[in-house]
Enzyme design. Sequence first.
Site, PDB file in Angstrom:
ATOM      1  N   CYS A 119       0.795  -1.222   0.000  1.00  0.00           N
ATOM      2  CA  CYS A 119       0.000   0.000   0.000  1.00  0.00           C
ATOM      3  C   CYS A 119       0.834   1.282   0.000  1.00  0.00           C
ATOM      4  O   CYS A 119       2.051   1.239  -0.026  1.00  0.00           O
ATOM      5  CB  CYS A 119      -1.006  -0.043   1.139  1.00  0.00           C
ATOM      6  SG  CYS A 119      -2.333  -1.235   0.762  1.00  0.00           S
ATOM      7  N   SER A 466      -5.486  12.085  -2.325  1.00  0.00           N
ATOM      8  CA  SER A 466      -5.508  10.640  -2.515  1.00  0.00           C
ATOM      9  C   SER A 466      -5.505  10.338  -3.999  1.00  0.00           C
ATOM     10  O   SER A 466      -6.013  11.116  -4.812  1.00  0.00           O
ATOM     11  CB  SER A 466      -6.774  10.056  -1.878  1.00  0.00           C
ATOM     12  OG  SER A 466      -7.011   8.750  -2.343  1.00  0.00           O
TER      13      SER A 466
END
Length: 554
Positions: A119, A466
């Site tokens: 991630c 993001s």
Amino acid sequence: MKSDVVKKGATRCAHRSLFNAMGFGPEDLKKPLIGICNSFNEVIPGHIHLREITEAAKLGVAAAGGTPMEFPAIGVCDGIAMGHTGMKFSLASRELIADSIEAVATATGFDGLVLIPNCDKVVPGMLMAAARLNIPCVVVSGGPMLPGRYNGRDISVSQSFEAAGEFAAGKISEADMTAIESAACPGCGSCAGLFTANTMNCLTEALGMGLPGNGTIPAAYTGARRQLAKRAGQVIMNLIEKDIKPRDILTEKAFENAITVDMGIGGSTNTVLHLTAIAHEAGIELPAAKFDEISRRTPYIAKLSPAGTHHMIDLNEAGGINAVMKELSKKGVIHTDAMTVVGTVEEKIANARTLRPDVIRTVEDPYRKEGGLAILSGNLCPENAVVKASAVAEDMLVYSGKAKCFSSEESAVNAIMEGQIVEGDVVVIRYEGPKGGPGMQEMLNPTAVISGRGLKVGLITDGRFSGASRGACIGHVSPEAMAGGPIALIEDGDIIDIDIPNRKLELRVSDEELAKRKAAWVKPEPKIKTGYLSRYAKLTTSASKGAVVTADCD
């Protein structure tokens, strides 16, 4: 072998005793010692399955004649950290990851490393450690999540964030919102769209540090992911035998290939921070202008969520990153002679082909003639700013609006939710940069709420976004507000001009007026004064330099 420093000679008698205590006998110590850095935890869905990947990598190492030794790395789930103080630690955790791997690998004398991330900050953190240590390394990630299904369409976590805005605007019911949140994330893996984690896993392939399929084979395809991990374990032994180190691979050509792929698939704006930081560790300067130069010449050929409807599983079915690189190479924008962990790029992509032309378009028929990211300049961002141009609607590429200023993400989100933001505004969120945040937190909440409410507004920040964000969202505005950058001097009602095609971000205020405001500006007190983040704020560079921690930072 490098590991001889901990296992050979009379003075290492005690060292061998300690290895014996862990079950590593004389035969094991005759072999190269391979560190297997496993970032498994139970706080990130992208990492929940990494024990299986790690065991497969260890089998590959052992089969190829090495002694695998597992050790951990931390990780933060950006989605769970989003929208509260925890997000300030996300980017800053990248430095902790790199530092901790450096510490363990050096203290143990490893001959090589298999790095197992998945991630957002774990992938670049591990690549930074690889470049810094410069011992043979290979990266094998956990793979992307499958998309969820809702009302007959594929969705992912970004739809869950946007559902909050839709609910607030009265567009959907609470029952609808609950159904979306239940369907969006069906299992393990890094969130299903081309967000930061999956972008970085794909760019690991483009950099040459990961095997083909690393970025696109779904986590749920356990057989394929295990095979990939076993092969990575075998590959590290070959790299050690040939003495191929990360800096042999992480050359200027490799970074240009990664940026080119990034532009071709419309990756996350966070890649500008991460590639710059990895290059810094490799001793290579990667100025923001390089990203824009490459963007100008790279066609945008794969439109994935959040910009489009396709997800990582679709890109995998289409032929993956090898197919993307093969197609882009037809335009002469890929360095096919660059080295990878499995030969040259030319060798790696030789048999690649596009299996789904609806997912990977040709360079003659791209979605756009230029790449997915754009680097902006102007009096509002003297160093630069970054926007994911591929996720901006055509009618928002050029936009002017009135500033509404907020000194935190939370205050901006509250204003949006309460209906204080209207069409024609530019939301300004400042004091959220590397030093001001501190930690440069991601801002998916405000962008998702704006999208969910259907607002046609701009958003600029010295923070970051993001990879799931979409819209006219401009981040990394540098210098940041905490450093006295022009973003700190904006006043409500000022006109801000956004011109993405011409790479401009301008504040319609005279130089004289800006100088007056700068003279009157008072630097605010730090938001956090103790602990790791206070140290990070003092040592981190500007976002334009990758927000890396250096000993000599101002």
